[in-house]
Design an enzyme around this catalytic site. Structure first.
Site, PDB file in Angstrom:
ATOM      1  N   HIS A   1      32.918  57.850  23.908  1.00 45.37           N
ATOM      2  CA  HIS A   1      32.379  57.999  22.557  1.00 45.37           C
ATOM      3  C   HIS A   1      33.455  57.699  21.512  1.00 45.37           C
ATOM      4  O   HIS A   1      33.211  56.987  20.537  1.00 45.37           O
ATOM      5  CB  HIS A   1      31.881  59.431  22.313  1.00 45.37           C
ATOM      6  CG  HIS A   1      30.693  59.825  23.099  1.00 45.37           C
ATOM      7  ND1 HIS A   1      30.648  61.011  23.808  1.00 45.37           N
ATOM      8  CD2 HIS A   1      29.499  59.231  23.299  1.00 45.37           C
ATOM      9  CE1 HIS A   1      29.465  61.119  24.392  1.00 45.37           C
ATOM     10  NE2 HIS A   1      28.754  60.042  24.106  1.00 45.37           N
TER      11      HIS A   1
ATOM     12  N   LYS B   1      17.755  67.743  26.635  1.00 44.57           N
ATOM     13  CA  LYS B   1      18.962  67.481  27.412  1.00 44.57           C
ATOM     14  C   LYS B   1      19.684  68.773  27.819  1.00 44.57           C
ATOM     15  O   LYS B   1      20.759  68.705  28.395  1.00 44.57           O
ATOM     16  CB  LYS B   1      19.926  66.584  26.623  1.00 44.57           C
ATOM     17  CG  LYS B   1      19.458  65.144  26.538  1.00 44.57           C
ATOM     18  CD  LYS B   1      20.569  64.270  25.999  1.00 44.57           C
ATOM     19  CE  LYS B   1      20.191  62.805  26.072  1.00 44.57           C
ATOM     20  NZ  LYS B   1      21.287  61.928  25.644  1.00 44.57           N
TER      21      LYS B   1
ATOM     22  N   ARG C   1      27.418  51.002  28.625  1.00 44.40           N
ATOM     23  CA  ARG C   1      28.311  51.139  29.774  1.00 44.40           C
ATOM     24  C   ARG C   1      27.905  50.194  30.887  1.00 44.40           C
ATOM     25  O   ARG C   1      28.739  49.670  31.589  1.00 44.40           O
ATOM     26  CB  ARG C   1      28.271  52.574  30.307  1.00 44.40           C
ATOM     27  CG  ARG C   1      28.820  53.597  29.345  1.00 44.40           C
ATOM     28  CD  ARG C   1      28.610  54.983  29.896  1.00 44.40           C
ATOM     29  NE  ARG C   1      27.171  55.186  30.105  1.00 44.40           N
ATOM     30  CZ  ARG C   1      26.525  56.306  29.903  1.00 44.40           C
ATOM     31  NH1 ARG C   1      27.165  57.360  29.509  1.00 44.40           N
ATOM     32  NH2 ARG C   1      25.238  56.404  30.110  1.00 44.40           N
TER      33      ARG C   1
ATOM     34  N   SER D   1      28.535  62.002  29.400  1.00 41.34           N
ATOM     35  CA  SER D   1      28.627  63.441  29.132  1.00 41.34           C
ATOM     36  C   SER D   1      27.968  64.254  30.243  1.00 41.34           C
ATOM     37  O   SER D   1      28.486  65.290  30.665  1.00 41.34           O
ATOM     38  CB  SER D   1      27.967  63.780  27.792  1.00 41.34           C
ATOM     39  OG  SER D   1      28.667  63.205  26.730  1.00 41.34           O
TER      40      SER D   1
END
Length: 170
Positions: A19, A43, A93, A131
């Site tokens: 990030h 999440k 990514r 994450s």
């Protein structure tokens, strides 16, 4: 010429080196970069909205004077419009990220064609970082020092110890 404002949205739970890389590089492309810290209860966040905001603010210090951190709980395109943004910055990514992000960019364009989406590839050394995986590794006592800053590492490890996490929380 009008100020070019970009928004880099995310939950940042926790903020990773990936990030930070996208924030640093994205800030070079716009006059002002707003890091939008969003709520996403689906999440199962490890950190509260306020904790994530404080974490992101701390981690972007020194990356540029044109970076601002703002919390939001709205449709991204509504938030972007409220901020006067003409650009959404997204990090990629892998191919799987691209498929999802491509679909989101198309939907966002249908909502507001005046806001462009810019994709930045994550630095090769940072591409595997997510994450969700950082939290999972930490929950089993694994090393996360290669994925987050020392301060974030301490916060994640303290939270894991506090709530006794075992396994994936999302």
């Amino acid at each position: 010429m009008a100020e070019r404002i970009g928004v880099y949205p995310g939950t940042f739970d926790p903020i990773t080196l990936g990030h930070v890389d996208i924030i640093r590089r994205g800030a070079k492309l716009v006059d002002r970069l707003i890091v939008g810290v969003t709520t996403n209860p689906s999440k199962s966040p490890m950190f509260s909205d306020d904790e994530r905001m404080a974490m992101v603010r701390r981690e972007v210090v020194g990356l540029g004077d044109n970076i601002e951190v703002v919390g939001f709980d709205a449709l991204l395109m509504h938030f972007a419009t409220q901020q006067g943004a003409s650009v959404i910055v997204r990090g990629l990514r892998a191919v799987a990220d691209f498929e999802y992000e491509y679909q989101m960019a198309g939907m966002n364009q249908q909502i507001n064609a005046g806001v462009e989406t810019i994709f930045l590839m994550a630095d090769v050394s940072l591409q595997p970082i997510a994450s969700r995986l950082v939290k999972e590794i930490a929950s089993y006592g694994g090393p996360i020092h290669k994925f987050v800053t020392p301060t974030v590492r301490a916060e994640v490890e303290a939270r894991v110890a506090e709530i006794g996490l075992k396994g994936d929380r999302g």
